[in-house]
Design an enzyme around this catalytic site. Sequence first.
Site, mmCIF file in Angstrom:
data_model
loop_
_atom_site.group_PDB
_atom_site.id
_atom_site.type_symbol
_atom_site.label_atom_id
_atom_site.label_comp_id
_atom_site.label_asym_id
_atom_site.label_seq_id
_atom_site.Cartn_x
_atom_site.Cartn_y
_atom_site.Cartn_z
ATOM 1 N N GLY A 31 0.920 4.577 -2.671
ATOM 2 C CA GLY A 31 1.382 5.762 -1.758
ATOM 3 C C GLY A 31 0.482 6.019 -0.840
ATOM 4 O O GLY A 31 -0.633 6.329 -0.918
ATOM 5 N N TYR A 85 -10.320 -0.931 3.008
ATOM 6 C CA TYR A 85 -9.498 -1.028 4.376
ATOM 7 C C TYR A 85 -9.093 0.465 4.738
ATOM 8 O O TYR A 85 -8.879 1.217 3.908
ATOM 9 C CB TYR A 85 -8.154 -1.813 4.274
ATOM 10 C CG TYR A 85 -8.290 -3.136 4.957
ATOM 11 C CD1 TYR A 85 -8.532 -4.295 4.595
ATOM 12 C CD2 TYR A 85 -7.654 -2.859 6.303
ATOM 13 C CE1 TYR A 85 -8.641 -5.312 5.329
ATOM 14 C CE2 TYR A 85 -7.927 -4.143 7.080
ATOM 15 C CZ TYR A 85 -8.171 -5.350 6.628
ATOM 16 O OH TYR A 85 -8.242 -6.481 7.391
ATOM 17 N N ASP A 129 15.893 5.639 11.095
ATOM 18 C CA ASP A 129 17.104 6.065 10.724
ATOM 19 C C ASP A 129 17.846 6.929 12.302
ATOM 20 O O ASP A 129 17.274 8.170 12.548
ATOM 21 C CB ASP A 129 17.184 7.071 9.876
ATOM 22 C CG ASP A 129 18.354 7.369 9.229
ATOM 23 O OD1 ASP A 129 19.507 7.435 10.021
ATOM 24 O OD2 ASP A 129 18.265 8.183 8.176
ATOM 25 N N ASP A 148 0.772 -1.333 -0.136
ATOM 26 C CA ASP A 148 0.129 0.065 -0.013
ATOM 27 C C ASP A 148 0.815 1.245 0.085
ATOM 28 O O ASP A 148 0.266 2.261 -0.154
ATOM 29 C CB ASP A 148 -1.050 -0.029 1.255
ATOM 30 C CG ASP A 148 -1.890 -1.013 0.866
ATOM 31 O OD1 ASP A 148 -2.517 -1.225 -0.154
ATOM 32 O OD2 ASP A 148 -2.389 -2.038 1.656
#
Lengths: 672, 672
Positions: A328, A407, A466, A323
């Site tokens: 996107g 969904y 990160d 998805d």
Amino acid sequence: MAPHPFKTLNIEETRIARDVVLAQHPDVVVDFREIFLQEPEKEGMKLFLDLEHSSKPGQSPTSKRPSRLAKCQYDIIGSDKIPEYHESIVDIGLKKRVRHEVIGKEHQASLTLWEFEILVEACKRSDEFQKAIAEFKLPEGFELVVEPWPYGGLDLGSENRRYFQGLCFAQDTRSGNPDSNFYAYPLPLIPILDAHKKEIIRIDRLATGGKGDSLTGKTHSEHIVDHCQSAEYVPELLPGGTRKDLKPINITQPEGPSFKVTDESLVEWQKWRFRVSFNPREGAVLHDVHYDGRSILYRLSISEMTVPYGDPRPPFHRKQAFDFGDGGAGNCANNLSLGCDCLGVIKYFDAVIVGSDGEPKVHPNVVCLHEQDNGIGWKHTNWRTGRAVVSRMRELVVQFIITLANYEYVFAYKLDTAGGITIEVRATGIVSVVNIDPGKTSDYGNVVSGGVLAQNHQHIFATRIDPAIDGHNNTVLHEESHSAPWDKVTNPNGNFYEIRKTVVNRSSGHDAAPEHNRTFKIINPNKRNPLSGNPVGYKFVPPPTQKLLAAPGSIQAQRALFTNHHVWVTKYRDDELYAAGRFTLQSQLEVGGVHDMVKRNEEVTNEDLVIWNTFGLTHNPRVEDWPVMPSEIFQVHFKPSDFFNANPAIDVPSTKNEASVLVGKECCLEKL
Amino acid sequence: MAPHPFKTLNIEETRIARDVVLAQHPDVVVDFREIFLQEPEKEGMKLFLDLEHSSKPGQSPTSKRPSRLAKCQYDIIGSDKIPEYHESIVDIGLKKRVRHEVIGKEHQASLTLWEFEILVEACKRSDEFQKAIAEFKLPEGFELVVEPWPYGGLDLGSENRRYFQGLCFAQDTRSGNPDSNFYAYPLPLIPILDAHKKEIIRIDRLATGGKGDSLTGKTHSEHIVDHCQSAEYVPELLPGGTRKDLKPINITQPEGPSFKVTDESLVEWQKWRFRVSFNPREGAVLHDVHYDGRSILYRLSISEMTVPYGDPRPPFHRKQAFDFGDGGAGNCANNLSLGCDCLGVIKYFDAVIVGSDGEPKVHPNVVCLHEQDNGIGWKHTNWRTGRAVVSRMRELVVQFIITLANYEYVFAYKLDTAGGITIEVRATGIVSVVNIDPGKTSDYGNVVSGGVLAQNHQHIFATRIDPAIDGHNNTVLHEESHSAPWDKVTNPNGNFYEIRKTVVNRSSGHDAAPEHNRTFKIINPNKRNPLSGNPVGYKFVPPPTQKLLAAPGSIQAQRALFTNHHVWVTKYRDDELYAAGRFTLQSQLEVGGVHDMVKRNEEVTNEDLVIWNTFGLTHNPRVEDWPVMPSEIFQVHFKPSDFFNANPAIDVPSTKNEASVLVGKECCLEKL
């Protein structure tokens, strides 16, 4: 002065990027897909951030400011009418294209929502499809609805053209309510669109059998939805209406929020400081997350998810969405509305999207920010004196919600007063269903309503962390607790248990091991906690959720290799943001995802590294998931581990909340 | 009319029970420990409940009403001054003792808080102890604090006398604040009390070494706390004070709560209906839990927990608490105060406790009840029409909090609008610490402050679930999802996965298996869901937390055999409430716990059965857990699984909350 380097592109910047691209392609049609911020290279950004954090408030460094760059994704449609997909990077300040790439035919660009319209239109025009639909005898007042879906994984040996598939339903229009739930009436056929030709090229007929029936047997009658039942969820269509006895809970903040948002992207709250941006693929992203002036994360995002279905009957093996990569998550973000999606004092953030002509417009209220109370944060009662000190846990929530056809997913980053960061995903919406013959049950799912089979499936998410724990050079290790052998000298009573640490030396994949309490720590090996002597760090326990169940080597498995491990550690590289690789639409194999990244076998100790955490849900639906499923909630918790010198929430006041009241003996309210 | 059979004994009933006991033991001293409700035998109670649920509101059946019974626990102190422990059952209505048991010397009664006082007093009187303390040079203004603890597991071969141990600390009294945190100054000795003799019989000296030091080496200097640091948590002693920028979040319910409490025990809320009781051992218990008139549970409780420490240096192997069996969670329950422990509209429940003379008094506000919002309950947006329907998740929370010396636990039963029940435990409070020599670190814990070693330990909880899924005859099975082999006929694309069901036929222990998505279902095999055809049921996924780490056969492990499995299924028997058995204080072996119960190897399909779920936390402390640790939160979720015919929350209104406000561009508040 240019906007902050992490800020989402504004309308003006987006237009500049568009115009630069158009100027590069003068004699062809340019169909834009996306224009969004190309984030700065990290090396340059580190210098900028160092300066920014050492500047006085309100000042912003200009000497080291990285260029504002736009990533432009578009089709070039030449004389042969077959679109060619391009990606360019435009320097906004210089008004110049600085990178240009023509994507090979082996990859498909992410879909845009207007491509879905093509499918619906093509179905209307297709004689073959109209004939197929006419084979069914729909009851009076029922009308066809075609729900466009990505095509899923391309079968081996098939030509890589651009396909979409349509799931078909009948909608009961007799109420005149356009939100009558058509998913309750599934039709057993799937039209396939060639998006370039804009034609329906095939119609897949679906099996509707149950246990014991063959995978391909078409056993249904022409009265295909007569055994189906209404399954409404909009309040005005509920047969019994809504319940009346749920009294309101109001959340008010009479002194306003504790957070401050400046520059429409910089959030400061309870010693936390970070930037929020939003892009069409990942949705909301956090940048440069600090606590009390100390760096914790460089970037935090939801990177990918895949939803494979376990029904073996062709073509259901092609029900597998990515998805984030396919369409996107940002593109599918809801415009959040006040008072339902959040309570309290709410700050919304807008994004910018472009039409196929590249004209930008505001995508309003796609991210919301609010504070919430999460119960007791810490408490201690001195039983000698009776003095109880209890302080509540406060959270700041950055949330976005996406709708993917049937969904929805609610994604939230929660920062708390104890220095913790929680990534939360809620899965809700309507489970994907197909028609099943009257009275039958199935090994491939659960009959949740008359004639409606909710197929077994999985949701597997990947988050990308990160880190920048007191700087960019970090190390990952995992710590386990193990029973120790009984030993007269070292373990005379058998109660000792040993902590084993394993450093992740090279880029690699790792698994959860709850039986050993395996805990991953992201540490800065160059800095030690003055009290414990341990390196400063953050820890998380990866949820030990089930991995992908599709057989190894199957296309479902091959295109989702990121699901092979719960934790991946890779060496940082610019532009490596996507767990399943840049191109997922119709992929047969994960290319450039974490599985490829770790293959570089790079040193990752005391390096700039990235951690990817995958977790998910095997969702074998229950009747209670129908017609709209109650949220299934997943959380991953990142907590400081010898990063601070004490509980960071120890200074959170233990003030009694004066708004709370007591229910007395007679159930009346008493103000204490 | 007598109180409802599940209602906690009131003061009057308690006095009757006491008087009956005293009359039975005329010429001796009777020291009461506990008097509390002996719950009715289930067979009789079933008849009563059937009548009750078929009665008209307000009516209550009297014909089948079980007798009100009191369990009385007391010591008889005869001429030899050695107390003998008795348990009696008194019929309140008949004012008659109906059962009497003298407990053998192999067991120890649960401790009472006033026994702790004996330890403190004995320390004052003990020359040996005073001399030992005097060996230390405490700084000016520091005073001794003795913290009584259960003795832990009795060493093999030692005589089973009644012991307690004391952990010793120094308190900095210079501020004059009695809540100055003495745990920051641990002293390396443990006095041992013989509770019958009321004498300190031994002083255990503690090692204070670090890595490489021997297990028994006493390496500390006489200036034992000079390297320790202040670690205050009460706001007025915080060096920097509390933070000032956390603005209030008020939760108000202008129309009052949605719940109704009648008879001081019957709770009705959003189709839920249950009784709350409270007892000295388990704290709050839920009884006869129904939703929309259908039975789900007969009884729900937290049954036991154990906290073993992993430091191998004797006598730390005796740091192992059983906080329910040793002293009683109910006995240690906090008097909850409004506006800190909960927000919103709060209902408190009182309990009754007795002194050693058997005189009952009210134990006020030991349970609180409130509603809370838990975010998005379900949502769907029709992307064609843009219509979003979003409904929030509302929870009803039954909460109690216990303080066990340094630690606290927050236990909550949460019932929600989607038919779910969550058991939540929060661990907070102050981690248990010992002195460590300056500059050293340890394999047995983490140095969280100067001179303070927080020892590695585990917390393992057991919940007891006595189900009644549409009746008392239930079956437990577990369901797993497994990859299926690629097969031309049955799995041509490799995407199929198979659901395997395994019925638990006989009483037995089972483990979590997240790699197979192992989900336990409690079903009623006699009733099927009309839509799916599956038996109606509830499901839960046991958290796959680490089991006890103490070596098999060690005393720590032997007395906590309930930790050997995540899930136990036993056949129901009256009075089998305790996962680790009735007597845990100083136990060497779990007797009569779930490990023994399953040995009966009984049929448990379509039977009256009980499920026990154990879960926990291996807690290797971090610096951030000091001085009071942020709550660690665990949850176990019980969800309907084909019990209902749709999402039970589908009728929860999606009303916009009008109290929420928007933060505008200028960070001012705007009413939308």
